[in-house]
Design a protein around this motif. Structure first.
Motif, PDB file in Angstrom:
ATOM      1  N   UNK A 122      24.805  14.812  24.469  1.00 55.52           N
ATOM      2  CA  UNK A 122      23.422  14.799  24.948  1.00 55.52           C
ATOM      3  C   UNK A 122      22.435  14.430  23.848  1.00 55.52           C
ATOM      4  N   UNK A 123      22.935  13.956  22.710  1.00 54.20           N
ATOM      5  CA  UNK A 123      22.089  13.614  21.570  1.00 54.20           C
ATOM      6  C   UNK A 123      21.911  12.095  21.508  1.00 54.20           C
ATOM      7  N   UNK A 124      20.717  11.632  21.864  1.00 55.27           N
ATOM      8  CA  UNK A 124      20.415  10.214  21.865  1.00 55.27           C
ATOM      9  C   UNK A 124      19.524   9.821  20.676  1.00 55.27           C
ATOM     10  N   UNK A 125      19.474  10.658  19.665  1.00 55.44           N
ATOM     11  CA  UNK A 125      18.554  10.425  18.549  1.00 55.44           C
ATOM     12  C   UNK A 125      18.937   9.206  17.711  1.00 55.44           C
ATOM     13  N   UNK A 126      20.197   8.816  17.704  1.00 61.05           N
ATOM     14  CA  UNK A 126      20.645   7.673  16.908  1.00 61.05           C
ATOM     15  C   UNK A 126      20.507   6.341  17.642  1.00 61.05           C
ATOM     16  N   UNK A 127      19.990   6.353  18.832  1.00 58.49           N
ATOM     17  CA  UNK A 127      19.950   5.158  19.663  1.00 58.49           C
ATOM     18  C   UNK A 127      19.199   4.008  18.990  1.00 58.49           C
ATOM     19  N   UNK A 128      18.070   4.287  18.396  1.00 60.47           N
ATOM     20  CA  UNK A 128      17.266   3.245  17.753  1.00 60.47           C
ATOM     21  C   UNK A 128      18.040   2.621  16.593  1.00 60.47           C
ATOM     22  N   UNK A 129      18.715   3.448  15.802  1.00 62.85           N
ATOM     23  CA  UNK A 129      19.486   2.924  14.675  1.00 62.85           C
ATOM     24  C   UNK A 129      20.631   2.037  15.148  1.00 62.85           C
TER      25      UNK A 129
END
Length: 184
Positions: A122-129
């Protein structure tokens, strides 16, 4: 008397039919028992499958369909040249794709792995990278495809009449979004 007998026969017929079709007496408990006995099937989320070829705009033209949509008859001289241009384009894009297949596969795997892990955690924090890395990796490949597309557009513009060219552009837009060249 006849009406009473007819009414009784109809009542028994409907009663028997209702019991066999599942609407009768006591059948609801049997249905619940059948449902409880069936194993519960867990629905798994679909595996991520990023359509990288579609994202990059890799297209292989069906020459006959493109000719039909553009209003070009393949038996004419124009049609033969049309076929020759699209065959060359298909061959060139296949060669470019084959040469860069490792790059395409590694980018697809990177995106698919990110999507799989993001769905689990549920962790989408790396999507931009991940998106920036993919864009950076695929930029040379994308530029090479853009050059091939520009060559194809120029060839078609010089070969086809304005009406047929506009039909070809319309067909082309349905296949993938293409940026029309500036009309001079």
């Amino acid at each position: 008397m006849k009406n009473l007998i007819l009414l009784l026969i109809l009542f028994f017929a409907f009663n028997i039919q209702a019991q066999y079709s599942g609407y009768g007496y006591g059948n609801n408990s049997r249905q619940r028992q059948r449902q409880m006995m069936q194993p519960q099937i867990e629905q798994k989320a679909a595996e991520p499958d990023f359509p990288i070829e579609k994202y990059l705009g890799i297209v292989t033209y069906d020459i006959e369909k493109a000719a039909k949509k553009s209003g070009v008859k393949l038996s004419s001289e124009e049609g033969k040249e049309f076929s020759k241009i699209l065959t060359k384009y298909n061959k060139d894009t296949k060669d470019i794709t084959r040469i860069n297949s490792f790059l395409i596969k590694s980018s697809k795997d990177m995106i698919d792995n990110f999507q799989k892990n993001a769905r689990k955690t549920g962790d989408y924090s790396d999507q931009v990278n991940v998106q920036k890395k993919m864009i950076e990796d695929l930029k040379p490949f994308s530029n090479t495809l853009k050059v091939e597309d520009d060559k194809l557009i120029a060839s078609m513009k010089s070969l086809l009449s304005e009406k047929k060219y506009n039909k070809w552009i319309k067909y082309n837009k349905k296949i993938y979004k293409i940026f029309e060249p500036e009309i001079e």
